[in-house]
Motif scaffolding. Structure first.
Motif, mmCIF file in Angstrom:
data_model
loop_
_atom_site.group_PDB
_atom_site.id
_atom_site.type_symbol
_atom_site.label_atom_id
_atom_site.label_comp_id
_atom_site.label_asym_id
_atom_site.label_seq_id
_atom_site.Cartn_x
_atom_site.Cartn_y
_atom_site.Cartn_z
ATOM 1 N N LYS A 194 0.834 -1.199 0.000
ATOM 2 C CA LYS A 194 0.000 0.000 0.000
ATOM 3 C C LYS A 194 0.873 1.255 0.000
ATOM 4 C CE LYS A 194 -4.041 -2.001 2.311
ATOM 5 N NZ LYS A 194 -4.954 -1.790 1.160
ATOM 6 N N ASN A 195 0.337 2.333 -0.542
ATOM 7 C CA ASN A 195 1.067 3.594 -0.565
ATOM 8 C C ASN A 195 1.247 4.137 0.848
ATOM 9 O OD1 ASN A 195 1.259 3.673 -3.396
ATOM 10 N ND2 ASN A 195 -0.753 4.645 -3.570
ATOM 11 N N SER A 201 3.768 9.570 6.648
ATOM 12 C CA SER A 201 4.790 10.334 5.926
ATOM 13 C C SER A 201 5.182 11.613 6.658
ATOM 14 C CB SER A 201 4.278 10.688 4.521
ATOM 15 O OG SER A 201 3.982 9.525 3.790
ATOM 16 N N ARG A 209 0.689 3.585 8.995
ATOM 17 C CA ARG A 209 0.106 3.015 7.769
ATOM 18 C C ARG A 209 -0.896 1.920 8.122
ATOM 19 N NH1 ARG A 209 3.707 0.887 2.754
ATOM 20 N NH2 ARG A 209 4.809 2.798 3.407
#
Length: 262
Positions: A194-195, A201, A209
């Motif tokens: 997954k991104n 971030s 995440r």
């Protein structure tokens, strides 16, 4: 039901910004990462211990001690994606990520993590957590904290506490995130595809995440919280800790297979 098989993987690389080549920094005649690997082997709860790295220097060092190494890509941004690549073709049900810069790792903490996995085989992920020991730690940004609910589910991770209640009250539901994380293998492979998420971030917290995507991460309480090595001056803190702690001295003698005199 398929038999549970739990392995431990230590992701490692040489390019540390704050402490170059720290992973091979010598403690009592052994590289730091080798202390971690040998301590993991003292746990009776795991089936195998591997080092995952892209660097030949680390591979050579670990193999010289008889350790198992998996070579990975040099493009990984974090240890979680590195271990995901490393275990893709390994037969196991669960994977424990061990940080190579935590040479004070206690085998009993690994055992506690595994006990929680056994109690909840279908869980997604687990993270060992330690107690908050002072009010200063709540706002110390160099390590991650988490808030937990009454079922030990991690609700959120942060570097500075968002709470305003007393330190005594916050210590009831805020704990330190430790570098001892377990994943169901299938979930590990899924989450790393997954991104990166927004909070992950912006705050540089990998665990977010999992949480931002709605998956479960369970806090596994252990004690004590142990110092890791992020900067050069922290190496002496670790050395002093070993010298002044009975359990640590006994573990050092076991992994060195000799008695160290101080």
């Amino acid at each position: 039901m398929k038999k549970m098989k739990i392995i431990a993987v230590i992701p490692a690389h040489m390019a540390s910004v704050r402490f170059p080549n720290k992973i091979l920094f010598p403690f009592f005649d052994l590289p730091m990462i080798e202390h971690v690997r040998r301590r993991a082997l003292l746990s009776s709860s795991i089936d195998e211990v591997y080092v995952a790295t892209c660097d030949k220097e680390i591979e050579s060092s670990i193999k010289s001690y008889g350790g198992k190494v998996i070579i990975t890509s040099n493009s990984h941004q974090n240890g979680t994606s590195r271990i995901a690549e490393a275990v893709e073709n390994i037969d196991c049900s669960h994977v424990i990520l061990l940080q190579g810069d935590e040479p004070l790792l206690l085998p009993r903490h690994i055992d506690s993590l595994v006990n929680e996995i056994i109690l909840n085989k279908d869980g997604d992920s687990w993270n060992a957590t330690g107690p908050i020991e002072s009010s200063d730690e709540l706002d110390k940004h160099s390590f991650v904290k988490c808030s937990i609910n009454e079922n030990n589910r991690i609700l959120y991770c942060f570097r500075r506490s968002p709470s305003f209640s007393s330190t005594e009250n916050q210590s009831l539901y805020i704990r330190k995130i430790l570098g001892l994380i377990a994943f169901k293998k299938s979930f590990l492979l899924e989450i790393t595809k997954k991104n990166p998420t927004r909070i992950e971030s912006l705050e540089f917290i990998e665990q977010m995440r999992i949480i931002e995507n709605g998956y479960s991460m369970i806090s596994v309480p252990v004690s004590p919280s142990l110092p890791s090595v992020n900067e050069p001056d922290e190496a002496n803190i670790v050395i002093d800790y070993i010298k002044n702690n009975k359990e640590q001295k006994e573990l050092l003698n076991k992994i060195l297979k000799k008695t160290v005199k101080y």
